[in-house]
Design a protein around this motif. Structure first.
Motif, PDB file in Angstrom:
ATOM      1  N   ASP A  86       0.801  -1.220   0.000  1.00 29.96           N
ATOM      2  CA  ASP A  86       0.000   0.000   0.000  1.00 29.96           C
ATOM      3  C   ASP A  86       0.839   1.277   0.000  1.00 29.96           C
ATOM      4  O   ASP A  86       0.399   2.300  -0.526  1.00 29.96           O
ATOM      5  CB  ASP A  86      -0.936   0.030   1.216  1.00 29.96           C
ATOM      6  N   SER A  87       2.023   1.233   0.609  1.00 26.95           N
ATOM      7  CA  SER A  87       2.797   2.461   0.724  1.00 26.95           C
ATOM      8  C   SER A  87       4.278   2.147   0.881  1.00 26.95           C
ATOM      9  O   SER A  87       4.649   1.039   1.282  1.00 26.95           O
ATOM     10  CB  SER A  87       2.308   3.298   1.916  1.00 26.95           C
ATOM     11  N   PHE A  88       5.109   3.129   0.571  1.00 19.76           N
ATOM     12  CA  PHE A  88       6.546   2.994   0.765  1.00 19.76           C
ATOM     13  C   PHE A  88       7.161   4.389   0.772  1.00 19.76           C
ATOM     14  O   PHE A  88       6.538   5.386   0.357  1.00 19.76           O
ATOM     15  CB  PHE A  88       7.189   2.145  -0.348  1.00 19.76           C
ATOM     16  N   THR A 193       7.820   9.251  -1.854  1.00 12.17           N
ATOM     17  CA  THR A 193       6.831   8.632  -0.966  1.00 12.17           C
ATOM     18  C   THR A 193       5.564   8.327  -1.753  1.00 12.17           C
ATOM     19  O   THR A 193       5.098   9.163  -2.538  1.00 12.17           O
ATOM     20  CB  THR A 193       6.489   9.566   0.198  1.00 12.17           C
ATOM     21  N   TYR A 194       5.017   7.150  -1.510  1.00 11.06           N
ATOM     22  CA  TYR A 194       3.740   6.769  -2.126  1.00 11.06           C
ATOM     23  C   TYR A 194       2.842   6.182  -1.050  1.00 11.06           C
ATOM     24  O   TYR A 194       3.284   5.355  -0.244  1.00 11.06           O
ATOM     25  CB  TYR A 194       3.946   5.746  -3.241  1.00 11.06           C
ATOM     26  N   LYS A 199      -5.301   8.720  -0.971  1.00 11.06           N
ATOM     27  CA  LYS A 199      -5.738   9.041  -2.335  1.00 11.06           C
ATOM     28  C   LYS A 199      -4.606   8.852  -3.342  1.00 11.06           C
ATOM     29  O   LYS A 199      -4.443   9.639  -4.269  1.00 11.06           O
ATOM     30  CB  LYS A 199      -6.288  10.470  -2.412  1.00 11.06           C
ATOM     31  N   SER A 200      -3.782   7.820  -3.118  1.00  8.95           N
ATOM     32  CA  SER A 200      -2.647   7.508  -3.995  1.00  8.95           C
ATOM     33  C   SER A 200      -1.704   8.700  -4.125  1.00  8.95           C
ATOM     34  O   SER A 200      -1.319   9.109  -5.220  1.00  8.95           O
ATOM     35  CB  SER A 200      -3.138   7.069  -5.377  1.00  8.95           C
ATOM     36  N   MET A 201      -1.326   9.236  -2.983  1.00  3.22           N
ATOM     37  CA  MET A 201      -0.409  10.377  -2.978  1.00  3.22           C
ATOM     38  C   MET A 201       0.991   9.931  -3.373  1.00  3.22           C
ATOM     39  O   MET A 201       1.547   8.982  -2.832  1.00  3.22           O
ATOM     40  CB  MET A 201      -0.351  11.018  -1.589  1.00  3.22           C
ATOM     41  N   THR A 214       1.458  14.673  -6.359  1.00  2.00           N
ATOM     42  CA  THR A 214       0.314  14.411  -7.218  1.00  2.00           C
ATOM     43  C   THR A 214      -0.523  13.280  -6.631  1.00  2.00           C
ATOM     44  O   THR A 214      -0.020  12.429  -5.887  1.00  2.00           O
ATOM     45  CB  THR A 214       0.768  14.037  -8.647  1.00  2.00           C
ATOM     46  N   PHE A 215      -1.809  13.309  -6.972  1.00  2.00           N
ATOM     47  CA  PHE A 215      -2.732  12.241  -6.588  1.00  2.00           C
ATOM     48  C   PHE A 215      -3.259  11.514  -7.832  1.00  2.00           C
ATOM     49  O   PHE A 215      -4.251  10.800  -7.763  1.00  2.00           O
ATOM     50  CB  PHE A 215      -3.902  12.820  -5.793  1.00  2.00           C
TER      51      PHE A 215
END
Length: 442
Positions: A86-88, A193-194, A199-201, A214-215
């Motif tokens: 989901d994120s990193f 960063t993601y 909201k998929s930042m 960006t999103f």
């Protein structure tokens, strides 16, 4: 009241205990050691087992030198792929020394995706773009000097449908900013960063300053290989990697509000009001000078992004400090209340023991002092009871045989001094009872 205070203190303690037992993960907990570079100073120029060097790249003096000489190229790749969920957050610390000016050389940071390790390895065989694959599936951050206004960093997405060239990296990037990275003895740290849950930042920070956010980019879950490649010219420009840390989730520095943007050049113009003759200086981003006075959606987004950053800055700094101060004050107040309760209990017990010894003696003295008034009060009560009996008897007698008016006059005449005496005695009785109550309280 004492019970309720103790209950409140117990509730506060349970809240503190609950908060301490459910602390969030720290940045160190999220660090993916397997896919990060170790401390190179402690490696003694020994290549970490989970990383691979390519071409002319070498490890020396606690840094990876990707282009150690003129017209050289090099690469640094992780051996295994990272599993994105989901994120990193990934941090690359790099440096460029030995040359400043326009060059055909450059440096790239990669996230190469594939359905399995075999497909990723096949993709990495291509070395046609900055010593990396020109056709790939994933994300690329590219440093070069071809930008009209100076060196820059650009972000490029690809799904293997495009074979990237240097011109494509300039025209088809989805985010960029100017970055003076050349011939600097001070290293630069970029942080990508993601976060799918936000909201998929996707955010790029350079030395904790925002480059772009960006999103609109959604990175699919799956395998990603991280690496860095570089190529130089006859000028001997040296690209170096000093650190690389990969986190399985967003970190604290990723949440720094977007208040301080990367410094970008400004185009300054002087405007003169023809009617009044007043002059004013107007600053405009160098990239916006070609569009005139029109306001684009990008301008509105930048302003909204800045406002959002300022709001977040207030929430995360000033309000957090005030909240910490309130929590600390609450703890100090709780300790003070506990101490006061202990003191009050000790005083109450001492006063109770002292007064118990003197209570009987003082009560006897008061009764002896006011015994005459107490005796008079008892006689007055007896007189009132006898008068009541007379009235009851008179009610049952035949009133027709006596002159009622004469009887009332006689009774009024007889009772008048008694009533006066009763009022006086009632007053003294009231005063005596007050004195007795005060004595018992003492």
């Amino acid at each position: 009241m004492k019970v309720s205070v103790v209950g409140l203190l117990a509730a506060i303690g349970s809240v503190y205990a609950h908060g301490a037992g459910h602390a969030a993960k720290t940045d160190n907990d999220k660090l993916d050691v397997k896919h990060s570079l170790p401390d190179l100073v402690k490696q003694n120029d020994k290549l970490p087992s989970n990383w691979v060097l390519g071409e002319a790249a070498k490890l020396e003096a606690a840094r990876f030198v990707l282009t150690p000489g003129k017209s050289t190229k090099g690469s640094l790749w992780a051996k295994d792929s990272f599993q994105l969920e989901d994120s990193f957050a990934v941090e690359w610390t790099f440096r460029d020394v030995g040359y400043e000016g326009e060059s055909v050389g450059g440096m790239a940071f990669w996230m190469i995706s594939g359905k399995d390790e075999k497909e990723i390895q096949e993709t990495l065989k291509d070395k046609s773009f900055v010593n990396g694959p020109a056709k790939f599936d994933g994300l690329l951050l590219y440093l070069d000097t071809k930008e009209l206004y100076g060196p820059s960093i650009k972000a490029q997405l690809n799904d293997k449908s495009l074979t990237i060239t240097r011109d494509d990296a300039q025209s088809k990037s989805f985010g960029s900013c100017l970055l003076g990275y050349q011939d600097s003895s001070v290293p630069t740290t970029l942080r990508l960063t993601y976060d799918r849950d936000s909201k998929s930042m996707l955010k790029l920070q350079i030395d904790n300053r925002i480059c772009f956010q960006t999103f609109k980019v959604s990175l699919p879950a799956g395998m990603y290989r991280f690496g860095a490649t570089a190529v130089n010219d006859e000028n001997g420009e040296s690209f170096e990697v000093l650190k690389m840390k990969l986190y399985n989730g967003i970190i604290e520095d990723s949440l720094i509000p977007n208040v301080n943007a990367m410094p970008q050049p400004k185009f300054v113009t002087k405007q003169v009001d023809k009617a009044t003759g007043k002059e004013k200086i107007v600053e405009q981003d160098i990239f916006d000078t070609t569009k005139g006075d029109k306001v684009s959606l990008l301008d509105l987004y930048k302003k909204l992004d800045k406002v959002e950053g300022e709001l977040l800055a207030n929430d995360m700094s000033a309000m957090e400090e005030k909240l910490s101060a309130i929590v600390q004050l609450q703890k100090e107040t709780t300790d003070t209340i506990v101490q006061l309760l202990s003191i009050i209990d000790a005083i109450a017990i001492k006063r109770k023991d002292t007064h118990a010894d003197n209570k009987n003696d003082k009560s006897a003295e008061v009764l002896e002092q006011y015994k005459d008034f107490i005796s008079m009060n008892e006689k007055l009560e007896q007189m009132l009871q006898e008068q009541q009996k007379v009235r009851d008897l008179n009610k049952h007698e035949d009133t027709g045989k006596h002159d009622v008016d004469a009887l009332f006059r006689k009774m009024a005449l007889w009772l008048s001094p008694v009533i006066v005496l009763m009022l006086i005695m009632s007053y003294y009785t009231f005063k005596i009872r007050q004195e007795i109550v005060k004595t018992k309280l003492l």
